[in-house]
Design an enzyme around this catalytic site. Sequence first.
Site, PDB file in Angstrom:
ATOM      1  N   CYS A 114     -19.522 -35.064 -46.166  1.00  0.00           N
ATOM      2  CA  CYS A 114     -18.214 -35.149 -46.826  1.00  0.00           C
ATOM      3  C   CYS A 114     -17.057 -34.839 -45.881  1.00  0.00           C
ATOM      4  O   CYS A 114     -15.909 -35.171 -46.175  1.00  0.00           O
ATOM      5  CB  CYS A 114     -18.172 -34.226 -48.035  1.00  0.00           C
ATOM      6  SG  CYS A 114     -19.431 -34.661 -49.244  1.00  0.00           S
ATOM      7  N   HIS A 260     -11.055 -33.635 -49.999  1.00  0.00           N
ATOM      8  CA  HIS A 260     -12.265 -34.405 -50.287  1.00  0.00           C
ATOM      9  C   HIS A 260     -12.532 -34.288 -51.779  1.00  0.00           C
ATOM     10  O   HIS A 260     -12.483 -33.185 -52.345  1.00  0.00           O
ATOM     11  CB  HIS A 260     -13.442 -33.860 -49.476  1.00  0.00           C
ATOM     12  CG  HIS A 260     -14.763 -34.254 -50.056  1.00  0.00           C
ATOM     13  ND1 HIS A 260     -15.102 -35.565 -50.274  1.00  0.00           N
ATOM     14  CD2 HIS A 260     -15.813 -33.501 -50.502  1.00  0.00           C
ATOM     15  CE1 HIS A 260     -16.307 -35.607 -50.819  1.00  0.00           C
ATOM     16  NE2 HIS A 260     -16.766 -34.374 -50.969  1.00  0.00           N
ATOM     17  N   ASN A 290     -17.561 -38.872 -56.526  1.00  0.00           N
ATOM     18  CA  ASN A 290     -17.519 -38.320 -55.165  1.00  0.00           C
ATOM     19  C   ASN A 290     -18.079 -39.385 -54.216  1.00  0.00           C
ATOM     20  O   ASN A 290     -19.251 -39.740 -54.311  1.00  0.00           O
ATOM     21  CB  ASN A 290     -18.369 -37.047 -55.153  1.00  0.00           C
ATOM     22  CG  ASN A 290     -18.450 -36.372 -53.808  1.00  0.00           C
ATOM     23  OD1 ASN A 290     -18.320 -37.005 -52.772  1.00  0.00           O
ATOM     24  ND2 ASN A 290     -18.686 -35.077 -53.826  1.00  0.00           N
TER      25      ASN A 290
END
Length: 333
Positions: A114, A260, A290
């Site tokens: 990420c 993020h 996500n």
Amino acid sequence: MPYSKITGLGYYVPENIVTNNDLTQYMDTSDAWIRERTGIEQRRFFTYGKDTNASMAAAASRQALERANLQAADIQLIVYATITPDYYFPGSAFLMQRELGMEGIAVIDVRQQCSGFVYALSIADQFIKTGMYQNVLVVGSELQSTILNKSNEGRNVAVIFGDGAGAAVLQATHEDAHRLLSTHLHADGRNAEDLYVRDPGTSRPGRWVTKEMTEGSGFDVVMNGSAVFKHAVVRFSEIIKEALDANGYQPTDISLLVPHQANLRISEFIRQQMGLSEAQVFNNIQHYGNTTAASIPIALTQAWEQGRVQTGDLVCLAAFGSGFTWASALIRW
Ligand code: ACO
């Protein structure tokens, strides 16, 4: 010394919208459960035969190049972040390079989960600051829907992730007023197994993919949700403060934080912890889930398209992810 400046942004998400209710076909879950714990309402899953990791990245990159008024031939380096590549090797950067007709230039594949896009941005920035390159394409792309276990066993993870890609063109500038101010990178392998995929792997007896492996659960994403949450909220705050301190700013100076898109609860926790207003933080996880390395460039592009990033703004990108990794970038737009 040259600095770096983002001159073009682009993103691509597959057309296939998968709502929380759609996921109930595969697992025992509910729209209420997913929304309450993650803020996610829907995500995009790829269409077989149309979308690949590299093709999504190419679409995002074409848009970023067009907005930067550059041709593919102007780019000297591609830095490409993904954890869901088309092949085990070579990386998807090679495939996107081929699709965009950019043969011959350098490509670097980045595997920082990420935090991948911020790591990639930092790598690109170093090449620009040394004067080696003037035009660099930075990409985050993930095709995660095929690695998710969509049965009850994998439901705590499967409901979170989605597919998509984002890209930024980074160019050399001597304009001190509008540039990437700094990047900050960290990692701590002590928590590697708190968010990981074990198989396939090379450190095994016999071959690296075995029959037992394919019948087991080692391909599933394993996540220790509470450990990830606890570390994420600490590291996100640290990395944002580090970027602000390095440049002599306070949280109130941030025009827009683009975190993020891990989980809306995490973003909201950080926002409150740092005393930021809702207007200072951009979230779009509700629509895309996500998307790991793609989440920041997709969010940044959408924020820019919506007019939430204006010339002169102080923009902070911040990431936390598997590894663990955490990273930030501060930009005077
Ligand atoms: N639908 C319905 N029930 C579910 C689901 C689901 N999709 N998933 C798990 N459950 C059930 C479990 O079976 C369990 O039931 P039980 O109590 O009867 O055994 C219960 O819900 C709690 O399960 P947990 O796995 O402990 O789920 P938790 O409540 O911790 O929520 C979540 C999971 C939302 C992921 C949480 O751990 C969290 O917020 N973690 C933070 C980390 C995170 O967001 N990671 C994603 C991004 S990672 C990154 O980008 C860095």
